[in-house]
Write an enzyme that holds these catalytic residues in place. Structure first.
Site, PDB file in Angstrom:
ATOM      1  N   ILE A 204      13.900 -10.269 -19.361  1.00 20.70           N
ATOM      2  CA  ILE A 204      13.736 -10.888 -17.982  1.00 20.70           C
ATOM      3  C   ILE A 204      12.453 -10.702 -17.431  1.00 20.70           C
ATOM      4  O   ILE A 204      11.987 -11.917 -17.746  1.00 20.70           O
ATOM      5  CB  ILE A 204      14.004 -10.390 -17.190  1.00 20.70           C
ATOM      6  CG1 ILE A 204      15.799 -10.697 -16.873  1.00 20.70           C
ATOM      7  CG2 ILE A 204      14.067 -11.100 -15.618  1.00 20.70           C
ATOM      8  CD1 ILE A 204      16.975  -9.425 -16.349  1.00 20.70           C
ATOM      9  N   SER A 206       9.583  -9.210 -19.621  1.00 23.79           N
ATOM     10  CA  SER A 206       9.322  -8.285 -20.378  1.00 23.79           C
ATOM     11  C   SER A 206       9.373  -9.662 -22.240  1.00 23.79           C
ATOM     12  O   SER A 206       9.344 -10.463 -22.066  1.00 23.79           O
ATOM     13  CB  SER A 206      10.544  -6.964 -21.527  1.00 23.79           C
ATOM     14  OG  SER A 206      10.966  -7.661 -22.040  1.00 23.79           O
ATOM     15  N   THR A 210      16.537  -7.951 -26.623  1.00 23.09           N
ATOM     16  CA  THR A 210      16.828  -7.608 -27.997  1.00 23.09           C
ATOM     17  C   THR A 210      17.521  -8.617 -28.884  1.00 23.09           C
ATOM     18  O   THR A 210      17.714  -8.583 -29.565  1.00 23.09           O
ATOM     19  CB  THR A 210      18.255  -5.971 -28.020  1.00 23.09           C
ATOM     20  OG1 THR A 210      17.225  -4.566 -27.742  1.00 23.09           O
ATOM     21  CG2 THR A 210      18.617  -5.912 -29.636  1.00 23.09           C
ATOM     22  N   ASP A 263      14.290  -0.349  -5.449  1.00 22.68           N
ATOM     23  CA  ASP A 263      15.066   0.829  -7.251  1.00 22.68           C
ATOM     24  C   ASP A 263      16.085   1.965  -6.117  1.00 22.68           C
ATOM     25  O   ASP A 263      15.903   2.752  -6.814  1.00 22.68           O
ATOM     26  CB  ASP A 263      13.285   1.250  -7.833  1.00 22.68           C
ATOM     27  CG  ASP A 263      12.608   2.112  -6.493  1.00 22.68           C
ATOM     28  OD1 ASP A 263      13.083   1.841  -5.672  1.00 22.68           O
ATOM     29  OD2 ASP A 263      11.688   2.673  -7.522  1.00 22.68           O
ATOM     30  N   LYS A 295       8.793   2.279 -17.125  1.00 22.10           N
ATOM     31  CA  LYS A 295       8.819   2.500 -15.989  1.00 22.10           C
ATOM     32  C   LYS A 295       9.806   3.849 -15.375  1.00 22.10           C
ATOM     33  O   LYS A 295       9.395   3.656 -13.968  1.00 22.10           O
ATOM     34  CB  LYS A 295      10.513   1.892 -16.037  1.00 22.10           C
ATOM     35  CG  LYS A 295      10.757   0.587 -15.972  1.00 22.10           C
ATOM     36  CD  LYS A 295      12.305  -0.675 -16.031  1.00 22.10           C
ATOM     37  CE  LYS A 295      11.886  -1.674 -16.779  1.00 22.10           C
ATOM     38  NZ  LYS A 295      13.233  -2.333 -17.452  1.00 22.10           N
TER      39      LYS A 295
END
Lengths: 507, 507
Positions: A204, A206, A210, A263, A295
């Protein structure tokens, strides 16, 4: 029942999620409807609920019409000019529970279930969901609430089931460019004989997830049936989680958290564990890298998260191993799907060009996980950590892990498995040291941003190759990293951001 | 500066407020833009900021295009296919302050100003504003915050200024059908020689606002210059507040509060007082009706609000008189713009058909206000409450108040001033008592709802005429109220709701 007959106007727009319908204000008045009221829309035997918005101008929706977004059109198979009927619906009960949470009341199991159910059915507007997230953020979620939220999110979609005592999974609380340990760790664990149904997200924020990286090598958009087949046959998979209806409530929550970088810890924990629960994992490895531009910034925070993960895991019947790792700089040399795919193939194939930091971290993670589950096997249950470190290393260096990866690549739909045949993007730019000295820091966020602007992950051959990293000595004029891009414009944008951001410190 | 050139797609939709632009996901990637990022859009010398949304389908926005909503198109004078450039903008600082409020920190003056400024400039998305309202709701606003919020909302638009020591205004915390005291009270106060620049809202959830009712008699959409002229000449006005740019931040806040019926006290208080401040009022009468189906349910709550109003008034230099009144049933007989206009003309013209409850309440409110400001006049400063009750009655019954109303009607743009010439809607239905007895309660909400479904306030001649009210004895078959509607369909809908709701109790 009181209803209105209306003609559909295809609004030619998609909300992504919420089912929205727009009425002209004069039509809305006929049933005394207001913004955010629910209406039921029917066309023949098809029917759906939508959240109402009201237009003041005839330009948006003319009198006698109802403006429908793509999601609603699909549900009731309507087109422009279709005839539909609308009825007033009660507001969902979940709105009452959201209000209670905002007021600070703890929510019960059924109440959380009702909120997540309406969310997944696209029956909550963005504003309503925001009130729920606000309530979770301000008052927090206690252990029971987090457990119930996790379970509700798991049950909001499909759940994969395996006839195994141990099913492994792995998650990394990201923020570190490169760091593509997952495919290597999964291959080692599979080589050790464990079942690992690994589904991953696409990126999203980055330069690669993977799933993006694996997609360079093989097909990743497998459905639940295909995943089942592959895992049953070879003991594991590495697919994209978005191709399956696993924990769908999660994405909607993340979208609303973004504008204010909310968050909420309860939401973070339940989001991660729900994904693991939905693939049927029994033992989960969670990697928490800490670093100034990662993060998680501090060891205290990482330790706190570790305790929370373990407590929730305990309640939902999932064993969790949390490892706190170094997140101060990029790991591996390649950043971007193809560049990271090359790195991981080098590691798995014991190529001399393999980045040693990526190899070392992967072995450590895999060995810790093997140690964690040792008790389930009578032959290994009394072995030491050292034993498993050696074993993980052996499984990698003997080619056993590579053999598993090769099987995964073939079973899912092979594209390529030779790192020397993976193409990189046509254009590149070398970022060179302006002075001699030692690199004392590399900003993870800057590196990610530049790789993204250069085109990663959508252009899978774009990204960054790091020649030097924190700790390396350099001479003026040495190339620190190379940016790859598919066209000159993207390379130009990436270079301009590079100048603006200045993320590498030399002393 | 890094930018993209794009072609405009007119989305043919209006958000009402927030400036929204939509990019295809591949274009968004070029500048690494995400949902809720801010972009600056320029066309020639015109430029605006918009909040970004991202489309996944080409159907919504094709590659190379930017989907713009009406508000944005207007700002930069763009049309479908116009060429524009976009740049990344910093996120507004106000988002940081909103996050702080959500975390429970008290906000400073400049921080609240910054939030309201971005809100008025349509630079906050619905989700972001919702987080602010959540913060206000959960943590409350202390006295200083409420005062600063009130001042910020006042300064978010125009402020009317008068060269007078005393400028009067009035507000009712509504919920009571009929209850159209404002035009009568204002007329009495004007007749007593005071300046009363009254701006009112149109109805949002009720069958009529004061502006809707006055619009039956005269023009109400005056701009600031016209208001100034009318008030200077005759001492007062009764116009629609929405025609002027007074306290515009208020509407946006109300819209987001609606879905969850969020009733943050700080927001309620600042919303009301900001409107009064923006018209330059020095002395404000606030009527708080209490009743089971009114907005304020208990005397304790009303008394608490009274104290808060007085404290804030004190801080912003506004004298506030709060009166707690009976809100248990509709007041007057007409409900709906024309029906209420007839009632108030009957009262002002001393017609024998005038509803006595409306007359009595209006005289009481006016006399309390005259008593409240008595000290500013050497002739009246030592007079008793009784004196002012007699005076208010005299001003009304002598025709002095009517004379002022007549002047207002003429000065604003007369339509009609004879109650017998006001037409009522063509179709009607009489709701009759099913048994004999005494009416023990009338549900305010049911009466409002039926009047609205019948067409009020948009159909100004639609609504309800109450023949009987709480406390009246009735015989089986007596008409309790009559519903008026402009066409048979609306009358049919109103009748159906009537059956569903059952809001009148007879014993």
């Amino acid at each position: 029942m009181i209803f209105l007959k209306l003609k559909v106007k295809d609004m030619d727009i998609s909300t992504g999620k919420t089912l929205v319908a727009i009425l002209h204000k004069v039509d809305a008045k006929k049933l005394d409807l207001h913004v955010s009221d629910r209406i039921r829309i029917t066309k023949g035997l098809k029917s759906t609920i939508a959240v109402l918005d009201i237009a003041n101008s005839k330009k948006t929706v003319p009198l006698g019409s109802i403006g429908l977004f793509e999601e609603v059109l699909k549900r009731i198979k309507a087109k422009d000019s279709s005839n539909v009927k609308i009825f007033l619906e009660e507001k969902p009960k979940s709105l009452y529970f959201i209000r209670q949470k905002l007021k600070g009341r703890k929510l019960k199991k059924e109440e959380i279930e009702s909120i997540i159910k309406d969310l997944v059915n696209n029956n909550l507007s963005q504003v309503e969901l925001t009130y729920f997230i606000s309530g979770c953020f301000v008052h927090g979620l206690d252990l029971n609430e987090t457990v119930n939220l996790t379970k509700s999110i798991i049950n909001s979609g499909d759940v994969l089931k395996w006839n195994k005592k141990i099913v492994l999974d792995k998650h990394c609380i990201g923020g570190i460019p490169g760091n593509r340990t997952t495919p290597i760790v999964v291959s080692i664990l599979m080589a050790a004989g464990y079942t690992v149904p690994k589904t991953s997200s696409r990126s999203i924020t980055s330069p690669a997830g993977t799933a993006d990286t694996m997609e360079v090598l093989t097909k990743v958009d497998l459905n639940a049936k295909q995943i089942k087949k592959v895992v049953t046959r070879i003991g594991g998979c590495m697919t994209w989680g978005g191709g399956v209806n696993l924990a769908p409530a999660d994405d909607a929550i993340i979208k609303v958290e973004r504008p204010l970088s909310i968050d909420s810890e309860g939401n973070l924990l339940s989001s991660i564990l729900a994904k693991k629960g939905s693939v049927g994992a029994t033992h989960v490895l969670i990697d928490i890298p800490i670093g100034k531009t990662a993060k998680v910034k501090t060891r205290e925070h990482a330790l706190h998260l570790k305790r929370e993960f373990e407590k929730i895991g305990n309640k939902i019947g999932m064993k969790i191993l949390v490892l706190i790792t170094n997140g101060s700089k990029p790991i591996g040399q390649g950043i971007g799907p193809s560049l990271e795919a090359i790195d991981l193939l080098y590691v798995l194939k014991n190529d001399s060009r393999a980045p040693l930091d990526l190899k070392k971290k992967s072995i450590e993670l895999a060995s810790e996980m093997l140690y964690f589950v040792r008790a389930y096997n009578s032959k290994t249950k009394n072995k030491s950590k050292k034993y498993f470190l050696d074993q993980a290393k052996k499984l990698l260096e003997s080619g056993a892990a590579w053999n598993k990866m090769r099987k995964v690549i073939i079973a899912q739909g092979k594209k390529i498995d030779n790192p020397d045949k993976i193409n990189l993007a046509k254009f590149h730019f070398d970022y060179k040291a302006k002075k001699s000295g030692k690199i004392i820091s590399v900003d993870n966020k800057t590196i990610s941003k530049i790789a993204r602007i250069a085109g990663a992950p959508e252009d899978n051959a774009a990204g960054i190759f790091m020649y030097k990293n924190t700790g390396n000595k350099i001479k003026k004029g040495d190339t620190i990293f190379r940016i790859y891009a598919e066209n000159k414009t993207k390379l130009k944008y990436a270079k301009e951001f590079l100048i603006m951001l200045d993320g590498i410190k030399i002393k």
